[in-house]
Scaffold this active site. Structure first.
Site, PDB file in Angstrom:
ATOM      1  N   GLY A  10       3.432 -80.471  56.329  1.00 30.59           N
ATOM      2  CA  GLY A  10       4.564 -79.556  56.324  1.00 30.59           C
ATOM      3  C   GLY A  10       4.506 -78.559  57.468  1.00 30.59           C
ATOM      4  O   GLY A  10       3.504 -78.466  58.184  1.00 30.59           O
ATOM      5  N   LYS A  35       0.302 -88.908  52.502  1.00 30.67           N
ATOM      6  CA  LYS A  35      -0.348 -90.036  53.177  1.00 30.67           C
ATOM      7  C   LYS A  35      -1.867 -89.890  53.250  1.00 30.67           C
ATOM      8  O   LYS A  35      -2.564 -90.825  53.650  1.00 30.67           O
ATOM      9  CB  LYS A  35       0.231 -90.184  54.585  1.00 30.67           C
ATOM     10  CG  LYS A  35       1.712 -90.527  54.612  1.00 30.67           C
ATOM     11  CD  LYS A  35       2.211 -90.681  56.043  1.00 30.67           C
ATOM     12  CE  LYS A  35       3.688 -91.032  56.069  1.00 30.67           C
ATOM     13  NZ  LYS A  35       4.196 -91.156  57.469  1.00 30.67           N
ATOM     14  N   THR A  99       3.867 -64.777  47.501  1.00 31.05           N
ATOM     15  CA  THR A  99       5.140 -65.329  47.951  1.00 31.05           C
ATOM     16  C   THR A  99       5.355 -65.090  49.438  1.00 31.05           C
ATOM     17  O   THR A  99       6.223 -65.711  50.046  1.00 31.05           O
ATOM     18  CB  THR A  99       6.308 -64.696  47.170  1.00 31.05           C
ATOM     19  OG1 THR A  99       6.251 -63.268  47.312  1.00 31.05           O
ATOM     20  CG2 THR A  99       6.219 -65.052  45.693  1.00 31.05           C
ATOM     21  N   HIS A 131      17.299 -67.142  55.445  1.00 32.10           N
ATOM     22  CA  HIS A 131      16.317 -68.105  55.934  1.00 32.10           C
ATOM     23  C   HIS A 131      17.016 -69.273  56.625  1.00 32.10           C
ATOM     24  O   HIS A 131      18.233 -69.427  56.538  1.00 32.10           O
ATOM     25  CB  HIS A 131      15.454 -68.635  54.783  1.00 32.10           C
ATOM     26  CG  HIS A 131      14.424 -67.662  54.305  1.00 32.10           C
ATOM     27  ND1 HIS A 131      14.707 -66.711  53.344  1.00 32.10           N
ATOM     28  CD2 HIS A 131      13.129 -67.480  54.659  1.00 32.10           C
ATOM     29  CE1 HIS A 131      13.622 -65.985  53.121  1.00 32.10           C
ATOM     30  NE2 HIS A 131      12.648 -66.423  53.901  1.00 32.10           N
ATOM     31  N   LYS A 135      15.404 -74.485  54.137  1.00 31.41           N
ATOM     32  CA  LYS A 135      14.653 -73.921  53.004  1.00 31.41           C
ATOM     33  C   LYS A 135      15.208 -74.460  51.692  1.00 31.41           C
ATOM     34  O   LYS A 135      16.423 -74.459  51.475  1.00 31.41           O
ATOM     35  CB  LYS A 135      14.707 -72.392  53.026  1.00 31.41           C
ATOM     36  CG  LYS A 135      13.825 -71.745  51.952  1.00 31.41           C
ATOM     37  CD  LYS A 135      13.673 -70.263  52.192  1.00 31.41           C
ATOM     38  CE  LYS A 135      12.850 -69.598  51.088  1.00 31.41           C
ATOM     39  NZ  LYS A 135      11.467 -70.140  51.022  1.00 31.41           N
TER      40      LYS A 135
END
Length: 240
Positions: A10, A35, A99, A131, A135
């Site tokens: 990510g 993976k 967060t 954002h 998102k």
């Protein structure tokens, strides 16, 4: 120190990996994603940083508890049952959940609590967050934390109004929460305390996502030296 990044493929996982490679504190950096399962790992990590997806939480908690590894959780979008699972895990290993990992944002959390405590019922409160258009969750985890801090300052829970449309006059005491999605906005949060005579705004804008990666690594360095329990970025930054 051996670091495992859960969610390596990510955006945040990649940024944390790049930042860790520039820091001699980390002697071994490994990653887990769809993976690359944990069965491929050559070393047991000394700390885990999770920036994956709520659906991956059970796996990361099970692995961390099974191996007694301290855990940093930066994933957002959790439901009540996820948070309960994190609380249970923190009874077995050190867990730091946040967060938002940036210093500035955690200062904002502290400030909005103070402002809410000072103004109490003397202002209408509206929270706005913006954002990038990729998102997944709305409102952002940081916006949720802002509301929690405001309610702590107020000393009570309030009704949350997520967006507005049609004929919907503002109810006294509610907290408005609004999410904007567009372009490549890294992250903007603003708490507005508004009355008939003036407005107090407390805001934070992140210019580069690397600020979150650096914060996550600092959180990892902190949590490895802590006893079993649940921690937050305010503990890392001495804002408690």
């Amino acid at each position: 120190m051996k670091l495992l990044i859960w969610g390596l493929s990510g955006t945040m996982g990649n940024l944390i990996s790049v930042a860790a490679q520039k820091d001699s504190h980390w002697s071994n950096i490994a990653g887990v994603d769809a993976k690359n399962p944990t069965s491929n790992l050559k070393h047991t990590p000394e700390v885990i940083i999770d920036f994956s997806h709520p659906s991956a939480l059970e796996g990361v908690l099970d692995y961390a508890m099974a191996h007694g590894v301290p855990l940093v959780i930066g994933t957002t979008g959790f439901e009540k049952e996820h948070l309960e699972a994190i609380d249970q895990a923190a009874k077995h290993i050190p867990v730091l959940q946040a967060t938002n990992m940036s210093l500035g944002m955690n200062i904002l959390f502290s400030l909005v609590e103070q402002v809410a405590g000072m103004l109490k019922n003397k202002a209408d409160i509206e929270v706005i967050e913006s954002h990038h258009n990729r998102k997944m969750d709305a409102p952002s985890g940081s916006a949720v934390t802002i509301v929690e801090c405001i309610e702590k300052g107020l000393g009570e829970a309030r009704k949350h109004q997520h967006g507005r449309e049609g004929q919907c006059p503002r109810e006294k005491g509610e907290i408005g929460v609004h999410a904007i999605r567009g372009g490549n906005i890294v992250g903007f949060h603003e708490a507005n305390f508004i009355n008939e005579l003036e407005t107090v705004k407390v805001s934070h804008e992140a210019h580069d996502r690397s600020v979150f990666a650096q914060g996550a690594l600092e959180a990892a360095k902190f949590v490895v030296n802590q006893p079993t329990g649940l921690y937050h970025m305010k503990d890392v930054l001495g804002l408690t």
